[in-house]
Design a protein around this motif. Structure first.
Motif, PDB file in Angstrom:
ATOM      1  N   THR A  54       0.854  -1.187   0.000  1.00 56.11           N
ATOM      2  CA  THR A  54       0.000   0.000   0.000  1.00 56.11           C
ATOM      3  C   THR A  54       0.889   1.235   0.000  1.00 56.11           C
ATOM      4  O   THR A  54       2.083   1.158   0.286  1.00 56.11           O
ATOM      5  CB  THR A  54      -0.906   0.022   1.244  1.00 56.11           C
ATOM      6  OG1 THR A  54      -0.097  -0.083   2.415  1.00 56.11           O
ATOM      7  CG2 THR A  54      -1.913  -1.114   1.213  1.00 56.11           C
ATOM      8  N   LYS A  55       0.294   2.377  -0.296  1.00 55.22           N
ATOM      9  CA  LYS A  55       1.038   3.632  -0.351  1.00 55.22           C
ATOM     10  C   LYS A  55       0.734   4.488   0.873  1.00 55.22           C
ATOM     11  O   LYS A  55      -0.421   4.599   1.298  1.00 55.22           O
ATOM     12  CB  LYS A  55       0.684   4.412  -1.612  1.00 55.22           C
ATOM     13  CG  LYS A  55       1.177   3.753  -2.891  1.00 55.22           C
ATOM     14  CD  LYS A  55       0.873   4.621  -4.103  1.00 55.22           C
ATOM     15  CE  LYS A  55       1.422   3.982  -5.378  1.00 55.22           C
ATOM     16  NZ  LYS A  55       1.171   4.827  -6.569  1.00 55.22           N
ATOM     17  N   THR A  56       1.776   5.057   1.419  1.00 61.65           N
ATOM     18  CA  THR A  56       1.603   6.005   2.509  1.00 61.65           C
ATOM     19  C   THR A  56       1.231   7.373   1.928  1.00 61.65           C
ATOM     20  O   THR A  56       1.191   7.558   0.704  1.00 61.65           O
ATOM     21  CB  THR A  56       2.890   6.126   3.328  1.00 61.65           C
ATOM     22  OG1 THR A  56       3.934   6.657   2.483  1.00 61.65           O
ATOM     23  CG2 THR A  56       3.323   4.765   3.841  1.00 61.65           C
ATOM     24  N   ARG A  57       0.981   8.338   2.780  1.00 66.64           N
ATOM     25  CA  ARG A  57       0.565   9.664   2.314  1.00 66.64           C
ATOM     26  C   ARG A  57       1.665  10.341   1.497  1.00 66.64           C
ATOM     27  O   ARG A  57       1.384  11.178   0.635  1.00 66.64           O
ATOM     28  CB  ARG A  57       0.180  10.546   3.501  1.00 66.64           C
ATOM     29  CG  ARG A  57       1.276  10.795   4.488  1.00 66.64           C
ATOM     30  CD  ARG A  57       0.790  11.651   5.642  1.00 66.64           C
ATOM     31  NE  ARG A  57       0.383  12.980   5.198  1.00 66.64           N
ATOM     32  CZ  ARG A  57      -0.357  13.820   5.908  1.00 66.64           C
ATOM     33  NH1 ARG A  57      -0.772  13.460   7.118  1.00 66.64           N
ATOM     34  NH2 ARG A  57      -0.678  15.001   5.442  1.00 66.64           N
ATOM     35  N   SER A  58       2.921   9.976   1.734  1.00 62.37           N
ATOM     36  CA  SER A  58       4.011  10.569   0.966  1.00 62.37           C
ATOM     37  C   SER A  58       4.190   9.909  -0.395  1.00 62.37           C
ATOM     38  O   SER A  58       4.866  10.459  -1.261  1.00 62.37           O
ATOM     39  CB  SER A  58       5.319  10.471   1.758  1.00 62.37           C
ATOM     40  OG  SER A  58       5.676   9.118   1.952  1.00 62.37           O
ATOM     41  N   GLU A  59       3.604   8.746  -0.607  1.00 55.14           N
ATOM     42  CA  GLU A  59       3.757   8.026  -1.868  1.00 55.14           C
ATOM     43  C   GLU A  59       2.568   8.208  -2.802  1.00 55.14           C
ATOM     44  O   GLU A  59       2.667   7.914  -3.998  1.00 55.14           O
ATOM     45  CB  GLU A  59       3.952   6.526  -1.589  1.00 55.14           C
ATOM     46  CG  GLU A  59       5.229   6.212  -0.833  1.00 55.14           C
ATOM     47  CD  GLU A  59       5.291   4.783  -0.351  1.00 55.14           C
ATOM     48  OE1 GLU A  59       6.404   4.269  -0.151  1.00 55.14           O
ATOM     49  OE2 GLU A  59       4.224   4.176  -0.175  1.00 55.14           O
TER      50      GLU A  59
ATOM     51  N   SER B  24      -4.328  16.995   0.831  1.00 54.39           N
ATOM     52  CA  SER B  24      -5.546  16.224   0.551  1.00 54.39           C
ATOM     53  C   SER B  24      -5.260  14.730   0.467  1.00 54.39           C
ATOM     54  O   SER B  24      -6.155  13.951   0.120  1.00 54.39           O
ATOM     55  CB  SER B  24      -6.170  16.693  -0.769  1.00 54.39           C
ATOM     56  OG  SER B  24      -5.249  16.503  -1.844  1.00 54.39           O
ATOM     57  N   ARG B  25      -4.024  14.329   0.759  1.00 60.05           N
ATOM     58  CA  ARG B  25      -3.661  12.909   0.726  1.00 60.05           C
ATOM     59  C   ARG B  25      -3.479  12.346   2.139  1.00 60.05           C
ATOM     60  O   ARG B  25      -2.814  11.339   2.334  1.00 60.05           O
ATOM     61  CB  ARG B  25      -2.384  12.710  -0.086  1.00 60.05           C
ATOM     62  CG  ARG B  25      -2.539  13.081  -1.544  1.00 60.05           C
ATOM     63  CD  ARG B  25      -3.605  12.234  -2.223  1.00 60.05           C
ATOM     64  NE  ARG B  25      -3.782  12.593  -3.630  1.00 60.05           N
ATOM     65  CZ  ARG B  25      -4.756  13.364  -4.095  1.00 60.05           C
ATOM     66  NH1 ARG B  25      -5.643  13.881  -3.232  1.00 60.05           N
ATOM     67  NH2 ARG B  25      -4.863  13.636  -5.367  1.00 60.05           N
ATOM     68  N   SER B  26      -4.036  13.004   3.117  1.00 56.37           N
ATOM     69  CA  SER B  26      -4.019  12.495   4.487  1.00 56.37           C
ATOM     70  C   SER B  26      -4.780  11.174   4.559  1.00 56.37           C
ATOM     71  O   SER B  26      -5.734  10.958   3.805  1.00 56.37           O
ATOM     72  CB  SER B  26      -4.659  13.524   5.424  1.00 56.37           C
ATOM     73  OG  SER B  26      -4.955  12.946   6.684  1.00 56.37           O
ATOM     74  N   PRO B  27      -4.396  10.271   5.457  1.00 59.34           N
ATOM     75  CA  PRO B  27      -5.154   9.024   5.606  1.00 59.34           C
ATOM     76  C   PRO B  27      -6.617   9.240   5.980  1.00 59.34           C
ATOM     77  O   PRO B  27      -7.429   8.325   5.842  1.00 59.34           O
ATOM     78  CB  PRO B  27      -4.407   8.288   6.726  1.00 59.34           C
ATOM     79  CG  PRO B  27      -3.029   8.837   6.690  1.00 59.34           C
ATOM     80  CD  PRO B  27      -3.175  10.273   6.272  1.00 59.34           C
ATOM     81  N   LEU B  28      -6.970  10.435   6.437  1.00 60.05           N
ATOM     82  CA  LEU B  28      -8.361  10.716   6.794  1.00 60.05           C
ATOM     83  C   LEU B  28      -9.211  11.066   5.583  1.00 60.05           C
ATOM     84  O   LEU B  28     -10.439  11.120   5.689  1.00 60.05           O
ATOM     85  CB  LEU B  28      -8.411  11.870   7.805  1.00 60.05           C
ATOM     86  CG  LEU B  28      -7.578  11.660   9.082  1.00 60.05           C
ATOM     87  CD1 LEU B  28      -7.726  12.882   9.983  1.00 60.05           C
ATOM     88  CD2 LEU B  28      -8.014  10.419   9.805  1.00 60.05           C
ATOM     89  N   PHE B  29      -8.574  11.311   4.425  1.00 63.74           N
ATOM     90  CA  PHE B  29      -9.298  11.681   3.211  1.00 63.74           C
ATOM     91  C   PHE B  29      -9.504  10.461   2.315  1.00 63.74           C
ATOM     92  O   PHE B  29      -8.631   9.594   2.237  1.00 63.74           O
ATOM     93  CB  PHE B  29      -8.508  12.731   2.431  1.00 63.74           C
ATOM     94  CG  PHE B  29      -8.755  14.142   2.870  1.00 63.74           C
ATOM     95  CD1 PHE B  29      -9.666  14.931   2.203  1.00 63.74           C
ATOM     96  CD2 PHE B  29      -8.074  14.671   3.941  1.00 63.74           C
ATOM     97  CE1 PHE B  29      -9.891  16.240   2.594  1.00 63.74           C
ATOM     98  CE2 PHE B  29      -8.290  15.964   4.352  1.00 63.74           C
ATOM     99  CZ  PHE B  29      -9.214  16.760   3.673  1.00 63.74           C
TER     100      PHE B  29
ATOM    101  N   GLY C  15      -3.406   8.383   1.709  1.00 67.09           N
ATOM    102  CA  GLY C  15      -2.519   7.266   2.008  1.00 67.09           C
ATOM    103  C   GLY C  15      -3.129   6.311   3.021  1.00 67.09           C
ATOM    104  O   GLY C  15      -4.185   6.563   3.605  1.00 67.09           O
ATOM    105  N   VAL C  16      -2.432   5.203   3.225  1.00 61.35           N
ATOM    106  CA  VAL C  16      -2.883   4.167   4.151  1.00 61.35           C
ATOM    107  C   VAL C  16      -1.960   4.174   5.363  1.00 61.35           C
ATOM    108  O   VAL C  16      -0.733   4.194   5.233  1.00 61.35           O
ATOM    109  CB  VAL C  16      -2.879   2.774   3.486  1.00 61.35           C
ATOM    110  CG1 VAL C  16      -3.299   1.706   4.469  1.00 61.35           C
ATOM    111  CG2 VAL C  16      -3.797   2.775   2.277  1.00 61.35           C
ATOM    112  N   THR C  17      -2.552   4.165   6.527  1.00 59.38           N
ATOM    113  CA  THR C  17      -1.781   4.156   7.770  1.00 59.38           C
ATOM    114  C   THR C  17      -1.421   2.725   8.157  1.00 59.38           C
ATOM    115  O   THR C  17      -2.304   1.871   8.292  1.00 59.38           O
ATOM    116  CB  THR C  17      -2.585   4.803   8.908  1.00 59.38           C
ATOM    117  OG1 THR C  17      -3.006   6.102   8.503  1.00 59.38           O
ATOM    118  CG2 THR C  17      -1.744   4.923  10.162  1.00 59.38           C
ATOM    119  N   PHE C  18      -0.146   2.465   8.338  1.00 60.00           N
ATOM    120  CA  PHE C  18       0.341   1.146   8.771  1.00 60.00           C
ATOM    121  C   PHE C  18      -0.140   0.016   7.852  1.00 60.00           C
ATOM    122  O   PHE C  18      -0.476  -1.072   8.303  1.00 60.00           O
ATOM    123  CB  PHE C  18      -0.070   0.846  10.220  1.00 60.00           C
ATOM    124  CG  PHE C  18       0.359   1.881  11.202  1.00 60.00           C
ATOM    125  CD1 PHE C  18       1.690   2.247  11.299  1.00 60.00           C
ATOM    126  CD2 PHE C  18      -0.561   2.508  12.013  1.00 60.00           C
ATOM    127  CE1 PHE C  18       2.099   3.209  12.202  1.00 60.00           C
ATOM    128  CE2 PHE C  18      -0.169   3.474  12.920  1.00 60.00           C
ATOM    129  CZ  PHE C  18       1.169   3.829  13.018  1.00 60.00           C
TER     130      PHE C  18
END
Length: 284
Positions: free
Chosen positions: A119-124, A146-151, A155-158
């Motif tokens: 998966t991709k993190t918010r930076s990817e 706008s790429r926060s895991p909350l949007f 990205g995906v957290t962990f």
């Protein structure tokens, strides 16, 4: 000895005369005992290393034993009984057999994992470099991307990343585990001369019919063990839901443990014996 007693008496007098704390007395007592041990071992008290006492190591060895022979029925492709064979393989001891087979099954299943989940993190995640809206005055929470895991679309957290899941197991342990699994399933084994004759045309119905005649009904989980690879048998059986096909020199432990009935060609039985049976004792 006299020297040991003299050292003890001198240090004991110093211990009584010095007005030291409880910790200091404990340290002096420790020094006294250390000096006595070194002198007893024949070492002068010069700060040298204490003598090394060798202790025997206990090594646990998982020995194999020969299983009691089990009679395996031999049938023709039309279901008629033509005799029986004896199966006696090398197996693990009863107290370690279950754990050994379980470890081998875990080894096989774990090493079968590809480990490509990613998966991709918010930076990817592509985009998100612009601030969605101004910092203050909108009534919304503060956002910097706008790429926060909350949007949605962020990205995906962990989340999972590519990983090597492989584990190791000794080759002799793997062989012994598979041999133990085969011997434990000896009561479910049926030997036939050759199943390839029934599926020479590659027709599924002919193979299913031959298996039913030897006791492997369609509703039973069946393992068919061939002496050698056969394209026609593979073609005839690949669409049968509860049928697994193995070759004698490439047995899969999961299929052995999962099967209700194991149909084995006579040539495959000879391969199993040659691989997993104990070597015959040399004649005197």
């Amino acid at each position: 000895s006299e020297l040991v007693e003299r050292v003890k008496s001198i240090l004991a007098q110093q211990l009584r005369l010095l007005p030291v704390t409880v910790i200091g007395k404990w340290l002096l007592l420790s020094i006294t005992m250390l000096a006595a041990q070194r002198l007893t071992a024949g070492k002068a008290f010069r700060g040298g290393p204490a003598p090394v006492v060798s202790r025997p190591r206990t090594v646990a060895v998982k020995a194999a034993v020969t299983a009691s022979p089990v009679a395996v029925p031999v049938k023709s492709t039309d279901g008629a009984s033509v005799g029986e064979e004896q199966l006696a393989l090398k197996v693990a001891k009863p107290e370690t057999a279950k754990g050994l087979v379980h470890r081998y099954l875990v080894y096989v299943q774990t090493n079968g994992r590809r480990g490509t989940a990613s998966t991709k993190t918010r930076s990817e995640v592509r985009g998100g470099g612009k601030k969605p809206y101004k910092q203050k005055g909108t009534g919304n929470a503060r956002r910097g991307s706008s790429r926060s895991p909350l949007f949605p679309g962020g990205g995906v957290t962990f989340g999972p990343k590519p990983k090597d899941w492989s584990i190791k197991m000794n080759k002799k342990e793997r062989r012994l585990a598979l041999s133990t699994a085969l011997q434990s399933a000896a009561g479910d084994i049926v030997v036939v001369d050759s199943i390839a004759e029934a599926a020479a045309d590659g027709k599924t119905k002919n193979l299913v019919s031959a298996l039913e005649k030897v006791g492997a009904a369609a509703d039973k989980k069946t393992l068919l063990v061939l002496a050698a690879e056969d394209d026609m048998v593979e073609r005839a059986g690949r669409n049968v839901q509860k049928l697994a096909i193995n070759v004698a020199d490439k047995l899969r432990v999961f299929d052995v443990l999962n099967a209700d009935v194991i149909v084995m060609e006579r040539g495959a039985l000879e391969t199993v014996r040659a691989t997993y049976a104990p070597a015959p004792a040399a004649k005197q």
